[in-house]
Design a protein around this motif. Sequence first.
Motif, PDB file in Angstrom:
ATOM      1  N   TRP A  35       0.831  -1.205   0.000  1.00  0.00           N
ATOM      2  CA  TRP A  35       0.000   0.000   0.000  1.00  0.00           C
ATOM      3  C   TRP A  35       0.862   1.250   0.000  1.00  0.00           C
ATOM      4  O   TRP A  35       0.642   2.184  -0.784  1.00  0.00           O
ATOM      5  CB  TRP A  35      -0.907  -0.020   1.228  1.00  0.00           C
ATOM      6  CG  TRP A  35      -1.723   1.233   1.396  1.00  0.00           C
ATOM      7  CD1 TRP A  35      -2.915   1.522   0.813  1.00  0.00           C
ATOM      8  CD2 TRP A  35      -1.389   2.372   2.204  1.00  0.00           C
ATOM      9  NE1 TRP A  35      -3.344   2.764   1.193  1.00  0.00           N
ATOM     10  CE2 TRP A  35      -2.431   3.316   2.048  1.00  0.00           C
ATOM     11  CE3 TRP A  35      -0.306   2.693   3.034  1.00  0.00           C
ATOM     12  CZ2 TRP A  35      -2.428   4.547   2.698  1.00  0.00           C
ATOM     13  CZ3 TRP A  35      -0.301   3.924   3.678  1.00  0.00           C
ATOM     14  CH2 TRP A  35      -1.346   4.824   3.516  1.00  0.00           C
ATOM     15  N   TYR A  36       1.878   1.273   0.865  1.00  0.00           N
ATOM     16  CA  TYR A  36       2.749   2.437   0.957  1.00  0.00           C
ATOM     17  C   TYR A  36       3.511   2.649  -0.351  1.00  0.00           C
ATOM     18  O   TYR A  36       3.635   3.774  -0.836  1.00  0.00           O
ATOM     19  CB  TYR A  36       3.727   2.258   2.118  1.00  0.00           C
ATOM     20  CG  TYR A  36       4.669   3.432   2.291  1.00  0.00           C
ATOM     21  CD1 TYR A  36       4.239   4.608   2.908  1.00  0.00           C
ATOM     22  CD2 TYR A  36       5.978   3.368   1.829  1.00  0.00           C
ATOM     23  CE1 TYR A  36       5.088   5.685   3.056  1.00  0.00           C
ATOM     24  CE2 TYR A  36       6.837   4.446   1.980  1.00  0.00           C
ATOM     25  CZ  TYR A  36       6.391   5.594   2.592  1.00  0.00           C
ATOM     26  OH  TYR A  36       7.227   6.657   2.726  1.00  0.00           O
ATOM     27  N   SER A  37       4.031   1.566  -0.932  1.00  0.00           N
ATOM     28  CA  SER A  37       4.762   1.662  -2.193  1.00  0.00           C
ATOM     29  C   SER A  37       3.889   2.219  -3.305  1.00  0.00           C
ATOM     30  O   SER A  37       4.338   3.008  -4.133  1.00  0.00           O
ATOM     31  CB  SER A  37       5.305   0.291  -2.599  1.00  0.00           C
ATOM     32  OG  SER A  37       6.264  -0.164  -1.673  1.00  0.00           O
ATOM     33  N   THR A  38       2.636   1.808  -3.320  1.00  0.00           N
ATOM     34  CA  THR A  38       1.700   2.285  -4.339  1.00  0.00           C
ATOM     35  C   THR A  38       1.446   3.779  -4.186  1.00  0.00           C
ATOM     36  O   THR A  38       1.498   4.536  -5.175  1.00  0.00           O
ATOM     37  CB  THR A  38       0.366   1.520  -4.235  1.00  0.00           C
ATOM     38  OG1 THR A  38       0.616   0.121  -4.418  1.00  0.00           O
ATOM     39  CG2 THR A  38      -0.621   2.000  -5.283  1.00  0.00           C
ATOM     40  N   ILE A  39       1.176   4.225  -2.968  1.00  0.00           N
ATOM     41  CA  ILE A  39       0.919   5.642  -2.717  1.00  0.00           C
ATOM     42  C   ILE A  39       2.157   6.479  -3.020  1.00  0.00           C
ATOM     43  O   ILE A  39       2.072   7.532  -3.671  1.00  0.00           O
ATOM     44  CB  ILE A  39       0.461   5.867  -1.262  1.00  0.00           C
ATOM     45  CG1 ILE A  39      -0.872   5.159  -1.005  1.00  0.00           C
ATOM     46  CG2 ILE A  39       0.348   7.362  -0.963  1.00  0.00           C
ATOM     47  CD1 ILE A  39      -2.008   5.638  -1.874  1.00  0.00           C
TER      48      ILE A  39
END
Length: 208
Positions: free
Chosen positions: A6-10
């Motif tokens: 999730w963090y990588s995507t954001i």
Amino acid sequence: MTLGTWYSTIFARIYDPFMHKVEEKIFAHKRHSLLHQLSGQILDVGSGTGANFAHFSNQAKVTALEPNKKMMVFAQAKLPVEAEIKLVLGGIGNSVTDFEENAFDYIVSTLVLCTIPNPELAFTHFKKWLKPNGKLILIEHIRSHNHVTGIAQDVINPFWKLAADGCNLNRNTDQMVKDAGFEVRSENYFHVGFKWFEGTYQIANSKG
């Protein structure tokens, strides 16, 4: 979706908008100045969303190495039609990306060494992967040479690192590259919020 995914995507989604103004005013010019005349086999380390791609010439054969597959989605969209750029998912020290010795004429690392967990290991790999007369090209921010500002960076760093995908504000990368056995061909310091440097280096005692 895990927290890390999730963090990588954001982070991948906000990176280009966040960097747009400073790229337009400062870094695009510096990238172009350092990269547009390069030819031969080139390793673009931590290619991210592909900020360097537009600045490579048609004579460059680029391997773009990036550990964040979410970033690579945006990099794919920036691939110039006429350029020879191959995207590779992987990071420094990954067995999948253990390139042959003397494989590259140039290794490019722009805004990357602040995030690599073991920069000393990265420099060891760079020395192995570069041809004897190959060049290492860097643009990186560093810990300020000013005592007070440097301490402030040390204090902020743990919080910054969490928010900025592992970026370290306070690395002495300009000294690390020399301690690792590289010598300066050209080097320039400048300020954009923090202290930065740009430079071209070669393996000490090599010819070229």
